[in-house]
Design an enzyme around this catalytic site. Structure first.
Site, PDB file in Angstrom:
ATOM      1  N   ALA A  40      -2.874   5.874   2.894  1.00  0.00           N
ATOM      2  CA  ALA A  40      -2.758   5.938   1.645  1.00  0.00           C
ATOM      3  C   ALA A  40      -4.032   5.348   1.133  1.00  0.00           C
ATOM      4  O   ALA A  40      -3.970   4.092   0.369  1.00  0.00           O
ATOM      5  CB  ALA A  40      -1.490   4.987   1.241  1.00  0.00           C
ATOM      6  N   ALA A  43      -9.965   3.266  -3.308  1.00  0.00           N
ATOM      7  CA  ALA A  43     -11.449   3.197  -3.219  1.00  0.00           C
ATOM      8  C   ALA A  43     -11.732   1.956  -2.588  1.00  0.00           C
ATOM      9  O   ALA A  43     -12.963   1.597  -2.091  1.00  0.00           O
ATOM     10  CB  ALA A  43     -11.700   3.088  -4.569  1.00  0.00           C
ATOM     11  N   HIS A  45     -10.375   0.981   0.436  1.00  0.00           N
ATOM     12  CA  HIS A  45     -10.628   1.172   1.741  1.00  0.00           C
ATOM     13  C   HIS A  45     -12.031   2.021   1.962  1.00  0.00           C
ATOM     14  O   HIS A  45     -12.947   1.748   2.790  1.00  0.00           O
ATOM     15  CB  HIS A  45      -9.806   2.237   2.297  1.00  0.00           C
ATOM     16  CG  HIS A  45      -8.238   1.849   2.239  1.00  0.00           C
ATOM     17  ND1 HIS A  45      -7.262   2.193   1.609  1.00  0.00           N
ATOM     18  CD2 HIS A  45      -7.618   0.927   3.109  1.00  0.00           C
ATOM     19  CE1 HIS A  45      -6.140   1.494   1.601  1.00  0.00           C
ATOM     20  NE2 HIS A  45      -6.331   0.807   2.745  1.00  0.00           N
ATOM     21  N   GLN A  69       3.998  -5.281  12.482  1.00  0.00           N
ATOM     22  CA  GLN A  69       3.730  -6.052  11.338  1.00  0.00           C
ATOM     23  C   GLN A  69       4.852  -6.208   9.950  1.00  0.00           C
ATOM     24  O   GLN A  69       4.525  -6.796   9.351  1.00  0.00           O
ATOM     25  CB  GLN A  69       2.382  -6.149  10.842  1.00  0.00           C
ATOM     26  CG  GLN A  69       1.921  -4.703  10.271  1.00  0.00           C
ATOM     27  CD  GLN A  69       0.452  -4.705   9.940  1.00  0.00           C
ATOM     28  OE1 GLN A  69      -0.235  -4.323  10.781  1.00  0.00           O
ATOM     29  NE2 GLN A  69       0.018  -4.700   8.760  1.00  0.00           N
ATOM     30  N   ASP A 158      -6.736  -9.331   1.806  1.00  0.00           N
ATOM     31  CA  ASP A 158      -5.896  -9.666   2.674  1.00  0.00           C
ATOM     32  C   ASP A 158      -6.559 -10.727   3.518  1.00  0.00           C
ATOM     33  O   ASP A 158      -6.810 -10.864   4.733  1.00  0.00           O
ATOM     34  CB  ASP A 158      -5.550  -8.824   3.786  1.00  0.00           C
ATOM     35  CG  ASP A 158      -4.844  -7.599   3.285  1.00  0.00           C
ATOM     36  OD1 ASP A 158      -3.557  -7.710   2.897  1.00  0.00           O
ATOM     37  OD2 ASP A 158      -5.524  -6.582   2.719  1.00  0.00           O
ATOM     38  N   ARG A 195       0.263  -0.021  -2.138  1.00  0.00           N
ATOM     39  CA  ARG A 195       1.667  -0.686  -2.618  1.00  0.00           C
ATOM     40  C   ARG A 195       1.767  -0.730  -4.069  1.00  0.00           C
ATOM     41  O   ARG A 195       2.755  -0.590  -4.454  1.00  0.00           O
ATOM     42  CB  ARG A 195       2.035  -1.971  -1.921  1.00  0.00           C
ATOM     43  CG  ARG A 195       2.307  -2.069  -0.639  1.00  0.00           C
ATOM     44  CD  ARG A 195       2.940  -3.525  -0.059  1.00  0.00           C
ATOM     45  NE  ARG A 195       3.516  -3.248   1.269  1.00  0.00           N
ATOM     46  CZ  ARG A 195       2.974  -3.707   2.274  1.00  0.00           C
ATOM     47  NH1 ARG A 195       1.565  -4.208   2.524  1.00  0.00           N
ATOM     48  NH2 ARG A 195       3.602  -3.689   3.481  1.00  0.00           N
TER      49      ARG A 195
HETATM   50  P1  AMP Z   1      -4.297  -1.662   4.430  1.00  0.00           P
HETATM   51  O1  AMP Z   1      -4.412   0.081   4.623  1.00  0.00           O
HETATM   52  O2  AMP Z   1      -3.637  -2.008   3.301  1.00  0.00           O
HETATM   53  O3  AMP Z   1      -3.667  -2.375   5.726  1.00  0.00           O
HETATM   54  O4  AMP Z   1      -5.860  -2.495   4.334  1.00  0.00           O
HETATM   55  C1  AMP Z   1      -6.788  -2.003   5.177  1.00  0.00           C
HETATM   56  C2  AMP Z   1      -8.015  -2.777   5.082  1.00  0.00           C
HETATM   57  O5  AMP Z   1      -8.613  -2.544   3.617  1.00  0.00           O
HETATM   58  C3  AMP Z   1      -7.735  -4.148   5.084  1.00  0.00           C
HETATM   59  O6  AMP Z   1      -8.879  -4.717   5.658  1.00  0.00           O
HETATM   60  C4  AMP Z   1      -7.396  -4.600   3.761  1.00  0.00           C
HETATM   61  O7  AMP Z   1      -7.955  -5.905   3.548  1.00  0.00           O
HETATM   62  C5  AMP Z   1      -8.632  -3.550   2.873  1.00  0.00           C
HETATM   63  N1  AMP Z   1      -8.300  -3.444   1.797  1.00  0.00           N
HETATM   64  C6  AMP Z   1      -7.010  -3.276   1.006  1.00  0.00           C
HETATM   65  N2  AMP Z   1      -7.081  -3.358  -0.349  1.00  0.00           N
HETATM   66  C7  AMP Z   1      -8.636  -3.532  -0.674  1.00  0.00           C
HETATM   67  C8  AMP Z   1      -9.036  -3.795  -1.714  1.00  0.00           C
HETATM   68  N3  AMP Z   1      -8.585  -3.971  -2.861  1.00  0.00           N
HETATM   69  N4  AMP Z   1     -10.413  -4.014  -1.558  1.00  0.00           N
HETATM   70  C9  AMP Z   1     -10.957  -4.413  -0.597  1.00  0.00           C
HETATM   71  N5  AMP Z   1     -10.324  -4.287   0.766  1.00  0.00           N
HETATM   72  C10 AMP Z   1      -9.106  -3.689   0.606  1.00  0.00           C
END
Ligand code: AMP
Length: 297
Positions: A40, A43, A45, A69, A158, A195
């Site tokens: 999902a 920007a 990512h 997790q 995170d 989310r």
């Molecule tokens: P997730 O898909 O939510 O597990 O996030 C994957 C990676 O993207 C993790 O390292 C997150 O910390 C990073 N991430 C998620 N949201 C953001 C954001 N708004 N800005 C920068 N990195 C992000």
């Protein structure tokens, strides 16, 4: 390295295939950068991908909604899964390899091994999401084992996860550099998150209390406020009116994540982190006071 978006994207679903593709990248003399995600993509990512491209010649991105997790009452089943769209975004961002394993590939039948990082995981989200960081440390270890990246990029959104992964890589002597990247925010300050799509229009408006509260703390800190209790109170005063539940609003040491008691005085850098529900959606956000820029534009 070319800056042009790469039309060639290798997509692997088996660990053997992904490992072979990563091996081939390294065999050609290139460095591999890894961006682990749950898909999902947004920007935020893609900014991690751009950062990984600066550190390596080729970027691999993994898309895996990691069951270990998630707690039993969390959103594993409803977590958004939009693979075709994610692959398009990866193509546009110049990702070379995508790994999208099924659960059984990462957790073979009969597996009994977990990676546990102590200390850092006892604070902030730890008590509210038992087993969460063990799931994270375990899957990231496995992804590193399969990909063998020189660099892996994680978001400071995170913040606790980033610190846990850093510690895990250091303690296990893994030959990978962990890079943290600043939180990408929407124009109104809300941190981008997969989310956020759970939020109704009204809830999204309410969620703005999160960056507003953090911004108020950042401004208080810039004006000289160092009392941890006061910094906490400033943030809480924004969150309380909109949250259906607050897990925590904590001022903590940015390295150890140890909370500061309300009567403590913050140093020149201090982490303010929070987790709160708006409706049924759990939001997390943070700023490192004295280091990060104000979350509001
Ligand atoms: P997730 O898909 O939510 O597990 O996030 C994957 C990676 O993207 C993790 O390292 C997150 O910390 C990073 N991430 C998620 N949201 C953001 C954001 N708004 N800005 C920068 N990195 C992000």
């Amino acid at each position: 390295m070319s800056d042009a978006a790469s039309p060639e994207l290798t997509v692997a679903a088996s660990a053997a295939e992904f490992r072979a593709a990563c091996d081939a990248v390294r065999a050609s003399g290139k460095k591999l950068g890894l961006v682990p995600t749950m898909g999902a993509l947004h920007a935020g990512h893609l900014a991690l991908v751009a950062e990984a491209r600066k550190h390596g010649d080729a970027v691999a991105l993994t898309i895996f909604v990691n069951p270990t997790q998630f707690g039993p009452h969390e959103d594993f089943a409803k977590y958004p899964r939009v693979l075709e769209r994610d692959l398009e975004l990866c193509r546009g961002a110049g990702v070379a390899l995508v790994f999208t394993p099924p659960v059984a590939e990462m957790y073979p039948p009969g597996e009994r091994t977990r990676v546990r990082v102590e200390g850092l995981t006892e604070h902030l989200c730890g008590p509210f999401r038992p087993g969460h960081f063990e799931g994270v440390a375990t899957i990231v270890t496995k992804l590193f084992a399969v990909a063998g990246p020189s660099t892996a990029v994680f978001g400071r959104k995170d913040y606790q996860q980033l610190q846990v992964v850093r510690r895990m890589a250091r303690d296990l002597l893994l030959p990978v550099e962990i890079v943290g990247y600043p939180t990408l925010r929407d124009l109104d300050g809300l941190a981008l998150s997969s989310r956020n799509q759970y939020l109704s229009t009204l809830e999204r408006e309410r969620a703005l209390a999160v960056p507003r509260g953090l911004s108020a703390a950042a401004r208080a800190f810039a004006a000289g406020e160092r009392r941890a209790g006061e910094l906490r109170r400033v943030v809480t005063s924004f969150i309380e009116p909109v949250a259906s539940r607050i897990d925590y609003v904590t001022v903590a040491d940015p390295e150890t994540l140890e909370p500061l008691s309300d009567d403590a005085i913050a140093e020149n850098r201090a982490l303010v982190a929070l987790a709160a529900f708006v409706g049924t959606t759990r939001l997390i956000d943070n700023v490192v006071l004295g280091e990060d820029k104000d979350p509001l534009p």
